[in-house]
Design a protein around this motif. Structure first.
Motif: not given
Length: 429
Positions: A190-191, A196-199, A231-232, A234-238
C-alpha cells in the motif's frame, strides 16, 4: 456578379487528437481486456482471480525485462536471436557459483553468496552482449548472423558449465527475487502504491508544465485530471488485487513450525507486491528515462531513424552498437536471475524460445522493425499480452506445441497490423 465561394471552416480535431490518446496503446489495452474476459468466461471465472493474476505478474517479469532491451536493439535496425541462450548461460554462471563454488569458499549460508552470484551473472551477460555488439558494430557482421550463432553457442556453453545437470538448492536469499518466496506484504504494498500514484500525478503535471513553458499545445485540464485518475486507479487496483491473495494455511503452518511456534487461530497473511515485479517496475522507469531524457537515448533513436545521417552528424554508431548489445546482455542476466529464482533451480532448458517471446513482445508493443520507433511501456504491455495468452491457453488445457503456434501466428499478425497502421498514418514502413 457571382459571389466567391465561402472558405471552408477548418476541420474540427477529433476527440482522440484533442486528448492526444495513443490509438495503438489503446488498441493493445483493448486486446488485453478482451483476452482476459474471454479466458475468464471459458475458465468459469478462474482467470481473473487474485491467485492467477499474481502468478501472471511474476511469470511476465523475465520476458518483459528483456523486451525493454530488445526495443533499443530493434529501434537501431538490429535483431538479437540469442537472448534465450544468453539467459541460460547467465543462469548457469549464477547456479554454479551458488551451488558449487561459493559455499566451499565462503561457507554454506553466507550472506555474500547471493550478491556475488548475481554480480557474476550480470557481468557475464554484459560482457557477452558487448562482444556481440563488437562483432556487429566494428566487424560489420550482420546482427542476424552473430546472434543466430549465439543462439547455438551460448546455450551449449551453459550446458557444459553444468555438465547438463540441474543445479540446486539455491541460496535462500537469492530465492527472494523470484516472486512467491519474496514479497513485501500488505502494508509495504500500500505504501509503494501511494508513492507510485503520487509519482504518476507529478509526472503528468510536470509534462503539462513543460509544454506550457515551451508554448506547445496542451490537453484540457479535465483530460489531464482523467488521465491522473486512471493512472492512480490502475496502480491502486493492481495493489489491491495482489493484497487480496492470501498465503495458504498449509504454508503458514510450516513457517510457524519452523520457528517452533503454533499458528494462531484465525491468523492470515497476504502476499502483496512480489520483489520481482518491483524489479521490473524500476527497470521500466530506468529504461524510459534512458530513452527520453539522456543523450544515449537520443542517439539510439536518431541512429534508428537514419543511420547514415546519424554517423555524419558525429555519432559513433559502432560504439553505440556495442553499448546497446552490452545493455541487452545485462538485462538477459537480470532476467536469468528472476527466472532462476522463480524456478528455485537452474535447468538447462531455462529460457527456451524466449527469443521468440521477447521479439514478439517488442513488436506487438509497437516497435517498428524498420527502426526509429518504439516504446518501453509498449514492450511491457506486449509481454503481458503474450503471457496472458499462454496462461489462458494452459488453464484451458491447450498443449504447449499449439501455444507456440498461436504465439508465432500472433507475431506475424502483429507485424502485418503494424505495416497497415503505418501506411494509414503515413509513417515509414
Amino acid at each position: 456578379m457571382t459571389k466567391p465561394p465561402k472558405a471552408s471552416a477548418p476541420a474540427k480535431p477529433s476527440l482522440f487528437k484533442t486528448l492526444e490518446i495513443d490509438t495503438r496503446l489503446l488498441g493493445m489495452i483493448g486486446a488485453f481486456v478482451v483476452i482476459c474476459l474471454v479466458f475468464n468466461i471459458i475458465t468459469d471465472g478462474r482467470f481473473l482471480t487474485a491467485r492467477n493474476l499474481f502468478n501472471l505478474s511474476i511469470q511476465t517479469v523475465s520476458v518483459a525485462i528483456m523486451a525493454t532491451g530488445m526495443v533499443f536493439v530493434i529501434v537501431t535496425r538490429h535483431i538479437d536471436l540469442s537472448v534465450g541462450a544468453l539467459l541460460a548461460t547467465c543462469s548457469a554462471v549464477m547456479g554454479v557459483m551458488q551451488v558449487q563454488m561459493l559455499p566451499g569458499i565462503l561457507g554454506l549460508g553466507s550472506p555474500l553468496i547471493a550478491p556475488l552470484a548475481i554480480l557474476g551473472g550480470l557481468l557475464a551477460g554484459a560482457l557477452i552482449g558487448a562482444f556481440n555488439g563488437w562483432l556487429i558494430g566494428y566487424q560489420r557482421i550482420p546482427a542476424f548472423i552473430v546472434t543466430l550463432g549465439g543462439l547455438l553457442v551460448w546455450r551449449n556453453v551453459g550446458w557444459y558449465m553444468t555438465d547438463g545437470q540441474t543445479l540446486g538448492p539455491l541460496d535462500q536469499n537469492f530465492l527472494l527475487l523470484g516472486g512467491v518466496e519474496g514479497t513485501i506484504g500488505a502494508t509495504g504494498s500500500w505504501i509503494l502504491g501511494v508513492l507510485f500514484s503520487l509519482a504518476a500525478i507529478w509526472a503528468i503535471w510536470r509534462a503539462r508544465a513543460a509544454k506550457i513553458q515551451h508554448e506547445f499545445p496542451v490537453k484540457p485540464l479535465w483530460a489531464e485530471g482523467a488521465l491522473m485518475a486512471i493512472s492512480v486507479g490502475a496502480i491502486m487496483g493492481f495493489v489491491a488485487i495482489l493484497n487480496s491473495y492470501e498465503v495458504p494455511i498449509g504454508r503458514l503452518k510450516r513457517e510457524f513450525e519452523a520457528r517452533g511456534e503454533v499458528l494462531p487461530e484465525g491468523y492470515s497473511e497476504v502476499y502483496g507486491l512480489p520483489i520481482s515485479v518491483l524489479i521490473l517496475i524500476f527497470v521500466a522507469i530506468a529504461m524510459t528515462v534512458l530513452a527520453r531524457r539522456t543523450r544515449l537515448g537520443r542517439y539510439i533513436f536518431a541512429t534508428g531513424g537514419n543511420p547514415d545521417a546519424a554517423e555524419l552528424s558525429g555519432i559513433n554508431t559502432r560504439m553505440l552498437t556495442v553499448k546497446i548489445f552490452a545493455l541487452m546482455g545485462f538485462l538477459c542476466g537480470l532476467s536469468a536471475m528472476v527466472a532462476q529464482a522463480r524456478l528455485a533451480n537452474h535447468t538447462n532448458d531455462i529460457g527456451t524460445l524466449d527469443e521468440l517471446r521477447v521479439i514478439a513482445a517488442a513488436v506487438i508493443g509497437g516497435t517498428a522493425l524498420a527502426g526509429g520507433i518504439g516504446t518501453i511501456y509498449g514492450a511491457i504491455l506486449g509481454a503481458i499480452i503474450m503471457q496472458s495468452l499462454q496462461s489462458g491457453m494452459a488453464m484451458v488445457g491447450v498443449d504447449a506445441p499449439f501455444q507456440n503456434i498461436v504465439v508465432g501466428a500472433l507475431l506475424v499478425l502483429a507485424v502485418w497490423i503494424d505495416i497497415q497502421y503505418r501506411k494509414r498514418t503515413g509513417e515509414k514502413v
